[in-house]
Every structure is written in structure tokens, then in C-alpha cells.
Design a protein around this motif. Structure first.
Motif, PDB file in Angstrom:
ATOM      1  N   THR A 236      -2.011  24.728 -26.593  1.00 26.68           N
ATOM      2  CA  THR A 236      -1.902  26.114 -26.145  1.00 26.68           C
ATOM      3  C   THR A 236      -0.436  26.540 -26.167  1.00 26.68           C
ATOM      4  O   THR A 236       0.470  25.701 -26.175  1.00 26.68           O
ATOM      5  CB  THR A 236      -2.442  26.270 -24.711  1.00 26.68           C
ATOM      6  OG1 THR A 236      -1.631  25.467 -23.815  1.00 26.68           O
ATOM      7  CG2 THR A 236      -3.892  25.829 -24.621  1.00 26.68           C
ATOM      8  N   PRO A 237      -0.162  27.843 -26.161  1.00 24.33           N
ATOM      9  CA  PRO A 237       1.226  28.298 -26.101  1.00 24.33           C
ATOM     10  C   PRO A 237       1.957  27.767 -24.873  1.00 24.33           C
ATOM     11  O   PRO A 237       3.156  27.464 -24.932  1.00 24.33           O
ATOM     12  CB  PRO A 237       1.089  29.831 -26.067  1.00 24.33           C
ATOM     13  CG  PRO A 237      -0.206  30.103 -26.757  1.00 24.33           C
ATOM     14  CD  PRO A 237      -1.106  28.976 -26.361  1.00 24.33           C
ATOM     15  N   GLU A 238       1.238  27.637 -23.755  1.00 26.90           N
ATOM     16  CA  GLU A 238       1.866  27.137 -22.531  1.00 26.90           C
ATOM     17  C   GLU A 238       2.291  25.680 -22.688  1.00 26.90           C
ATOM     18  O   GLU A 238       3.351  25.262 -22.212  1.00 26.90           O
ATOM     19  CB  GLU A 238       0.885  27.269 -21.352  1.00 26.90           C
ATOM     20  CG  GLU A 238       0.561  28.697 -20.954  1.00 26.90           C
ATOM     21  CD  GLU A 238      -0.449  29.368 -21.878  1.00 26.90           C
ATOM     22  OE1 GLU A 238      -0.594  30.613 -21.812  1.00 26.90           O
ATOM     23  OE2 GLU A 238      -1.108  28.646 -22.673  1.00 26.90           O
ATOM     24  N   TRP A 239       1.447  24.907 -23.372  1.00 24.41           N
ATOM     25  CA  TRP A 239       1.769  23.506 -23.640  1.00 24.41           C
ATOM     26  C   TRP A 239       2.997  23.408 -24.541  1.00 24.41           C
ATOM     27  O   TRP A 239       3.909  22.614 -24.285  1.00 24.41           O
ATOM     28  CB  TRP A 239       0.560  22.843 -24.295  1.00 24.41           C
ATOM     29  CG  TRP A 239       0.712  21.408 -24.676  1.00 24.41           C
ATOM     30  CD1 TRP A 239       0.640  20.318 -23.859  1.00 24.41           C
ATOM     31  CD2 TRP A 239       0.896  20.896 -26.009  1.00 24.41           C
ATOM     32  NE1 TRP A 239       0.779  19.157 -24.595  1.00 24.41           N
ATOM     33  CE2 TRP A 239       0.936  19.482 -25.909  1.00 24.41           C
ATOM     34  CE3 TRP A 239       1.042  21.481 -27.263  1.00 24.41           C
ATOM     35  CZ2 TRP A 239       1.098  18.652 -27.031  1.00 24.41           C
ATOM     36  CZ3 TRP A 239       1.206  20.664 -28.373  1.00 24.41           C
ATOM     37  CH2 TRP A 239       1.235  19.267 -28.243  1.00 24.41           C
ATOM     38  N   GLU A 240       3.047  24.224 -25.574  1.00 28.39           N
ATOM     39  CA  GLU A 240       4.186  24.206 -26.481  1.00 28.39           C
ATOM     40  C   GLU A 240       5.466  24.590 -25.752  1.00 28.39           C
ATOM     41  O   GLU A 240       6.526  23.967 -25.945  1.00 28.39           O
ATOM     42  CB  GLU A 240       3.921  25.163 -27.648  1.00 28.39           C
ATOM     43  CG  GLU A 240       2.771  24.704 -28.550  1.00 28.39           C
ATOM     44  CD  GLU A 240       2.420  25.708 -29.621  1.00 28.39           C
ATOM     45  OE1 GLU A 240       2.959  26.846 -29.572  1.00 28.39           O
ATOM     46  OE2 GLU A 240       1.607  25.375 -30.505  1.00 28.39           O
ATOM     47  N   THR A 241       5.389  25.597 -24.893  1.00 29.59           N
ATOM     48  CA  THR A 241       6.558  26.011 -24.124  1.00 29.59           C
ATOM     49  C   THR A 241       6.983  24.927 -23.145  1.00 29.59           C
ATOM     50  O   THR A 241       8.177  24.774 -22.842  1.00 29.59           O
ATOM     51  CB  THR A 241       6.259  27.310 -23.352  1.00 29.59           C
ATOM     52  OG1 THR A 241       5.893  28.325 -24.284  1.00 29.59           O
ATOM     53  CG2 THR A 241       7.465  27.773 -22.554  1.00 29.59           C
ATOM     54  N   GLY A 242       6.017  24.145 -22.658  1.00 31.44           N
ATOM     55  CA  GLY A 242       6.322  23.096 -21.695  1.00 31.44           C
ATOM     56  C   GLY A 242       7.327  22.083 -22.217  1.00 31.44           C
ATOM     57  O   GLY A 242       8.133  21.542 -21.447  1.00 31.44           O
ATOM     58  N   PHE A 243       7.315  21.793 -23.504  1.00 26.01           N
ATOM     59  CA  PHE A 243       8.296  20.877 -24.072  1.00 26.01           C
ATOM     60  C   PHE A 243       9.707  21.434 -23.920  1.00 26.01           C
ATOM     61  O   PHE A 243      10.622  20.733 -23.481  1.00 26.01           O
ATOM     62  CB  PHE A 243       8.011  20.655 -25.562  1.00 26.01           C
ATOM     63  CG  PHE A 243       6.838  19.760 -25.845  1.00 26.01           C
ATOM     64  CD1 PHE A 243       7.001  18.400 -25.958  1.00 26.01           C
ATOM     65  CD2 PHE A 243       5.561  20.295 -26.018  1.00 26.01           C
ATOM     66  CE1 PHE A 243       5.921  17.572 -26.243  1.00 26.01           C
ATOM     67  CE2 PHE A 243       4.484  19.476 -26.299  1.00 26.01           C
ATOM     68  CZ  PHE A 243       4.651  18.114 -26.411  1.00 26.01           C
TER      69      PHE A 243
END
Length: 424
Positions: free
Chosen positions: A252-259
Motif C-alpha cells: 500500500t502507499p502507506e507501507w511504501e511511505t513507512g520505509f
């Protein structure tokens, strides 16, 4: 199915999610107007075959090959199973991703036995890779392409901030077992107030994949309530309750941003994931991520594909020869260099072009590391006919619900009930 692939970063930066596409093969006769044999190969995402197919045609002037690519594995396999049911429309060579392999193996009779129609390629692959695509009657249904050997990735700066030792001995101890991993995560979460890993599903799946049996026994009887998964569930959900999960659904976009936002300190990382880490973390975190071969309880595999020859093919012998050539060590090294698909062939795993390759983002020879991880795997997990459906549609959503507040015991009961309903 498991929305994977982006590869090994820099030199190892785009692994492949391999194999599958949707269209019919060539003309009705399988022969072009100029008399050439027409073959089609169905792949998905990046197999790294573009230049290889040109090379094959140059060496086989009587053969014309068309590659039909589908963007996502799920779309390809939906198409694959639809055309299998219809009895027409499949390509001469069809890619199959390991997450869908169990569904193919239940229909093994629709695919050619490559031991009978293909060249002699015994001993080419890692033993567990070959076993996973061998039917109960001994038929070899596919040739192995890439794999996803497991390692652990961690942010050295974040571990140090949490008081986790990052010297060689400290890392080995931290990632020795799942118990030591969760103990370190508890310490990290308590000291920093931040998450240890990205999501429960991304931990549960590798733990589950380490077992000899998946959700079914070898008689295809559902064993989710007796195969050890309940204990895994308990460990993972206990870690969630301790604040170890960032509760970020993968892809998800949130997962990608989490990195980029340093939302978690560790990540289970099969070979194909390194490119995602580099892309999502951004240049500001170059050199902060480290890959270690110290993986809890010994490692495993997560991902990879195969090339099959459906019985619908009008030219099965030629199709098998093409599939065998594409999965030879020499060609798999070329595919690795083109798209960083990590090879499953024994000779390729020892090739200096792989073992000496360095990932600039991580600053490590990750090719050698992952080759060693691949050799640690000694068993192909047996997966039943609806294994992938249970993992993706039942277990994953249930773990997410726990992260969102559902009682872990109640969620587990629902997992078992839903799995039983799905297999009736």
C-alpha cells in the motif's frame, strides 16, 4: 498473488515476479505463412527474456517466438485458469508463480511431463525447486526460473538507537530464532516507542513457509488447526500487542511511505524485495539498511516461478526445448543481469557474475549472500489446492484485523472456520 518483485536494487534491483500471460498461441496451425513454427510464451512482470528470445530465434531460424506479458501475477493466473477450464487459448509456454503452483499441480494432467518431451536436464536445479513442481506420479510439470531466498534486512542506525547490538555476534544472536527476534523487538518497542517490523502478515508468512507442510497435508486434507500455525499465530499476535508492528499492509502507499519515514527497524526480505527497499527508502537512507544471512530458525524461500508446457500446445517438443533453454544456467545469469531475477540453477548460484555482484545501495555482495541462503533450504513446502487462497484471503486479512483491534483468539477461530468453509 503475493504482490512481490522489484528485485535486488542497483545490480540486484528488480527481481522478477515471473511468468504468465493471457493470449492464444500463434496461428490456428501454430505455423506462420513462411513455414516457421510459431511459439508463444506467457510471462508477467519482468522475466528478463526480451533479448534472450531474440538470441533463441537467431540460433533457431525455423522458430518464431512471441512473448505475451501481463503486468500482475494475479491477472495472469486468472487468465490461465480460465483458459485451462475452457480447454483452449493457452500459450505454448506458460509461466506459473509459486503462490499459484498448488492450483496448477491439482490440474497436472493438463500439462506435459517435461521428463518425456523435453531435453535431459536432470540435476540442473536446487533439489527443493524441482520437487515442488513434481507431481505425485513423478511427472515434472515445470522448469524452474527464479527463487526468493529469505534473509533479514535491518536499519543499523535504528537498532543502535534501541540498544540492539549491531556487531556480527550481536546480529547473529538477535536473529537466531523467532523467539530471540521477538524478544529484541519487545526491547526495541519499549525503548523507542516505535515498531520493530512492518506488518504481522509479513512475519507470519515466512514463519509459516519454513514448515514442511503448508495449510494441507500430502493427502490434501486441511491441517491449519494442527500444523503448528496456531503457535505461530500466537507469537506474531503477541508481538502486535507489544507494539512491535507498524500495522502497515504490504504494497500500500502507506507501507511504501513507512520505509522513508523509518516506521520500522527490520524487514523480512526475500531476494526480490531489495529493489523495493531501495526505491521506498530513498537516497537519504542509502547505506543505512543492512542485509544479513542470519535469519530466524534457518531461513526459507518466498517467491519464484516456473515455465510449463500445456497440453494445448501444438508444438510441445519445441516449446519444451525453448523452456529448457531459457532456464539453463547461462540464460538465467543473463536474465539476472537484465532484470535481477535470482536464479534457481546450481551452476548459476556459483557463477561469479552473481556471487561477486555488489548492491550499491546496501554496500554489500548480496548475490553471494542470497546464493548461500538458497542452499540452506532443504525442503519444498507442500502446498494444497487452496493454499494460496487461505494465505491471501483468510489469514492475511485476519492478521490485519488483529492489528486493528480484533481479539487474537477470536480472529484465529474465524481463520479456522473460514478455511474449513473454503475447502468444502
Amino acid at each position: 498473488m503475493r504482490n512481490r518483485r522489484a528485485g535486488l536494487g542497483s545490480l540486484l534491483a528488480c527481481t522478477a515476479v515471473l511468468a504468465a500471460v493471457t493470449t492464444a498461441c500463434g496461428s490456428d496451425s501454430g505455423t506462420s505463412a513462411d513455414g516457421k513454427i510459431e511459439l508463444t510464451i506467457a510471462t508477467f512482470n519482468q522475466f528478463g527474456y526480451e533479448e534472450l528470445l531474440k538470441e533463441y530465434e537467431a540460433a533457431h531460424p525455423n522458430i518464431k517466438v512471441s512473448e505475451r506479458k501481463t503486468g500482475q501475477a494475479a491477472d495472469h493466473h486468472k487468465n490461465l485458469f480460465t483458459k485451462m477450464a475452457a480447454g483452449s487459448g493457452l500459450s505454448d509456454v506458460e509461466g506459473v508463480e509459486e503462490g499459484y503452483l498448488s492450483q496448477v499441480m491439482t490440474r497436472a494432467g493438463q500439462f506435459n511431463n517435461l521428463k518425456e518431451i523435453g531435453p535431459n536436464v536432470d540435476g540442473r536445479w536446487l533439489d527443493w525447486k524441482t520437487k515442488s513442481v513434481t507431481a505425485k506420479g513423478g511427472e515434472l510439470i515445470g522448469y524452474g526460473t527464479d527463487i526468493g531466498p529469505l534473509a533479514m534486512c535491518y536499519r543499523k542506525d535504528l537498532l543502535e538507537a534501541g540498544g540492539i547490538p549491531t556487531d556480527e555476534a550481536g546480529i547473529a544472536a538477535t536473529f537466531a530464532t523467532w523467539d530471540s527476534y521477538f524478544a529484541a523487538g519487545k526491547q526495541y518497542a519499549e525503548k523507542t516507542g516505535k515498531a520493530w517490523f512492518d506488518s504481522a502478515a509479513q512475519i507470519f508468512n515466512p514463519m509459516h513457509n519454513q514448515a514442511e507442510l503448508g495449510y494441507f497435508d500430502k493427502d490434501d486434507k486441511l491441517v491449519i488447526d494442527s500444523n503448528g500455525d496456531k503457535a505461530i499465530w500466537g507469537k506474531v499476535t503477541a508481538a502486535v500487542a507489544q507494539g512491535q508492528s507498524a500495522k502497515l499492509k504490504a504494497w500500500t502507499p502507506e507501507w511504501e511511505t513507512g520505509f522513508r519515514e523509518s516506521a520500522f527497524a527490520t524487514k523480512t526480505c526475500p531476494a526480490w524485495l531489495l529493489g523495493n527497499i531501495e526505491k521506498n527508502s530513498g537516497p537519504e537512507h542509502k547505506g543505512k539498511w543492512v542485509v544479513t544471512g542470519s535469519f530466524p530458525d534457518g531461513g526459507g524461500n518466498w517467491g519464484g516461478s516456473f515455465l510449463t508446457v500445456p497440453k494445448q500446445s501444438k508444438h510441445p517438443k519445441e516449446a519444451a526445448e525453448l523452456a529448457a533453454w531459457l532456464t539453463a544456467p547461462e540464460q538465467q545469469i543473463k536474465a539476472f543481469k537484465a532484470k535481477n531475477t535470482f536464479p534457481s540453477q546450481l551452476e548459476a548460484l556459483d557463477n561469479p557474475e552473481l556471487t561477486e555482484s555488489t548492491n550499491e545501495y546496501f554496500g554489500q555482495q548480496v548475490g553471494k549472500l542470497y546464493a548461500e541462503q538458497a542452499k540452506k533450504v532443504d525442503v519444498a513446502q507442500y502446498k494444497g489446492p487452496k493454499d494460496g487462497q487461505i494465505q491471501d484471503d483468510i489469514v492475511g486479512p485476519a492478521l490485519l484485523s488483529v492489528e486493528q483491534g480484533t481479539n487474537a483468539d477470536e480472529a484465529w477461530k474465524k481463520v479456522v472456520e473460514d478455511a474449513q468453509k473454503a475447502t468444502k
